[in-house]
Enzyme design. Structure first.
Site, PDB file in Angstrom:
ATOM      1  N   TYR A 109       0.832  -1.198   0.000  1.00 56.77           N
ATOM      2  CA  TYR A 109       0.000   0.000   0.000  1.00 56.77           C
ATOM      3  C   TYR A 109       0.866   1.246   0.000  1.00 56.77           C
ATOM      4  CZ  TYR A 109      -2.974   3.735   1.836  1.00 56.77           C
ATOM      5  OH  TYR A 109      -3.627   4.930   2.014  1.00 56.77           O
ATOM      6  N   LYS A 169       1.111   3.801  -3.238  1.00 54.54           N
ATOM      7  CA  LYS A 169       0.602   5.160  -3.055  1.00 54.54           C
ATOM      8  C   LYS A 169       1.699   6.197  -3.306  1.00 54.54           C
ATOM      9  CE  LYS A 169      -2.905   6.525  -1.789  1.00 54.54           C
ATOM     10  NZ  LYS A 169      -4.059   7.054  -2.574  1.00 54.54           N
TER      11      LYS A 169
END
Length: 329
Positions: free
Chosen positions: A137, A141
Site C-alpha cells: 500500500y 501510493k
C-alpha cells in the site's frame, strides 16, 4: 462546478461529497457499488472500476474538477492487487483528466508515502519518498502521488493531501477493527506505549480537500503535497484506551517489545504466503513498526497554502466518534 469524486461512497469520500453538495456543486461519484443513499441526495452515481480506462474516461466527461479519493487500502495482499488499483487506476484518472480538459485534480494520498521504518517527529513535506516499504500500500501510493504531482501543468492543476489515521463516524475499518481485536484479546501494546502519532478527524480531512480545490483555483498549492492532521499529536495507546474506556471496554495494558512483535510478524507473513491463507495475518511488520514508533508531521504548509485549520477539538472528535462506535457493541 461539475465535480467527480472517485470513491465517493467510501468513508472519507462520502464526507467530501457531502461538503461539495453544501457548497452548491454538481457532484458525481465513481466506484464499484450502487450507492443508493448518494443517489437519493441528488448525486450522479457512476459504477465502474478504476482499472478500466474507458470507464474512467467516460466518468470524467464534462467535469471541471476531480477528487481522486478511491484506493486499495490495507496492509496485506499481493503487490499486483495494490499496483493495479493505486497506480494503474491513478494513471487512468490522470489520462481521463487530460483527455477531457479537467482543470483541477485533488489526489488523496497518505503519510505512508514517506515510510522508511524510522520515527518522524514533526517532519515536513521536504521528506523524500520512502524505502524498505514492508507494505505494498505504502509503496504504490508513493508511486501514484509522485506521478500526480509530476502531472502539474497550466491546463491541469494538481495537489496531493496526506491525511494521517482518519477516524470518525461511519468508519467501518480502523477503529471497529481495533475494537474487534481488543475484544478478541488479539491486540497488545507494541513497544513502550508512549509513541506519539497524528490522527485526523474525518470532517476535517474532508474540509482540507475542499480547501485544496479552492487553493488550486486561486493558483496556490499547484504541484504540492500536504500533510493533514488535527495538528496535535496524541499518545497512540492512551488515545485508543480513552476511546475503549468510553465504550465500556477494558483498556489495553499488556505490552510486547517491538523487536519481538516484528519477529513474530515476519514468521506470520511467511506462513500466510506459503500456505496462501486468506485474510490478513494477526500482525505484519509494517503494522508493528507503525504501532510502536512516533510518526507525526508539521502541517504548517497546509495552514499557509490551504488555509486549513481543524474545526473540531480532539474531545469533540472523540465524542462524536464514540457515539457512532456504540452501534458495533
Amino acid at each position: 462546478m461539475k465535480i467527480l469524486v472517485t470513491g465517493g461512497g467510501g468513508f472519507l469520500g462520502r464526507y467530501v461529497v457531502e461538503a461539495l453538495i453544501v457548497k452548491g456543486h454538481s457532484v458525481s461519484t465513481f466506484g464499484r457499488s450502487p450507492q443508493d443513499e448518494l443517489q437519493a441526495m441528488g448525486v450522479t452515481v457512476i459504477q465502474g472500476d478504476l482499472q478500466n480506462a474507458e470507464a474512467v474516461g467516460l466518468a470524467c466527461v464534462g467535469m471541471d474538477a476531480v477528487f481522486h479519493v478511491a484506493a486499495k487500502a490495507g496492509i496485506w495482499g499481493s503487490r499486483d492487487s495494490y499496483f493495479n488499483v493505486n497506480v494503474i487506476g491513478t494513471r487512468n484518472v490522470l489520462e481521463a483528466c487530460r483527455t477531457n480538459g479537467v482543470q483541477y485534480l485533488v489526489h488523496t494520498s497518505t503519510p505512508s508515502v514517506v515510510f522508511n521504518g524510522k520515527s518522524f517527529l514533526g517532519a515536513d513535506e521536504s521528506l523524500p519518498y520512502g524505502k524498505n516499504w514492508l507494505c505494498h500500500y505504502a509503496e504504490t501510493k508513493a508511486i501514484a502521488e509522485k506521478e500526480v504531482l509530476e502531472a502539474q501543468s497550466e491546463s491541469l492543476k494538481v495537489c496531493a493531501l496526506r491525511p494521517h489515521l482518519i477516524f470518525g463516524p461511519r468508519d467501518s475499518h480502523l477503529l471497529p477493527r481495533v475494537m474487534d481485536a481488543v475484544l478478541a484479546k488479539r491486540l497488545k501494546i507494541i513497544g513502550t506505549g508512549d509513541n506519539r502519532v497524528d490522527v485526523t478527524y474525518v470532517e476535517d480531512a474532508a474540509l482540507a480537500h475542499i480547501n485544496a480545490l479552492d487553493a488550486l483555483i486561486e493558483g496556490k498549492a499547484c504541484g504540492k503535497a500536504y500533510f493533514i492532521s488535527q495538528g496535535e499529536p496524541v499518545i497512540l495507546w492512551s488515545w485508543l484506551n480513552q476511546i475503549l474506556i468510553k465504550l465500556g471496554i477494558d483498556p489495553l495494558t499488556k505490552r510486547v517489545p517491538l523487536k519481538f512483535a516484528f519477529f513474530i510478524a515476519t514468521i506470520l507473513e511467511a506462513v500466510w504466503k506459503l500456505f496462501a491463507i486468506k485474510g490478513d495475518p494477526p500482525m505484519t511488520r509494517f503494522a508493528a513498526v507503525e504501532l510502536a514508533k512516533d510518526h507525526y508531521f508539521n502541517i504548517s504548509r497546509a495552514k499557509q497554502d490551504l488555509g486549513y485549520s481543524p474545526q473540531y477539538t480532539m474531545d469533540q472528535a472523540i465524542e462524536k466518534t464514540v457515539d457512532d462506535l456504540k452501534r458495533y457493541l
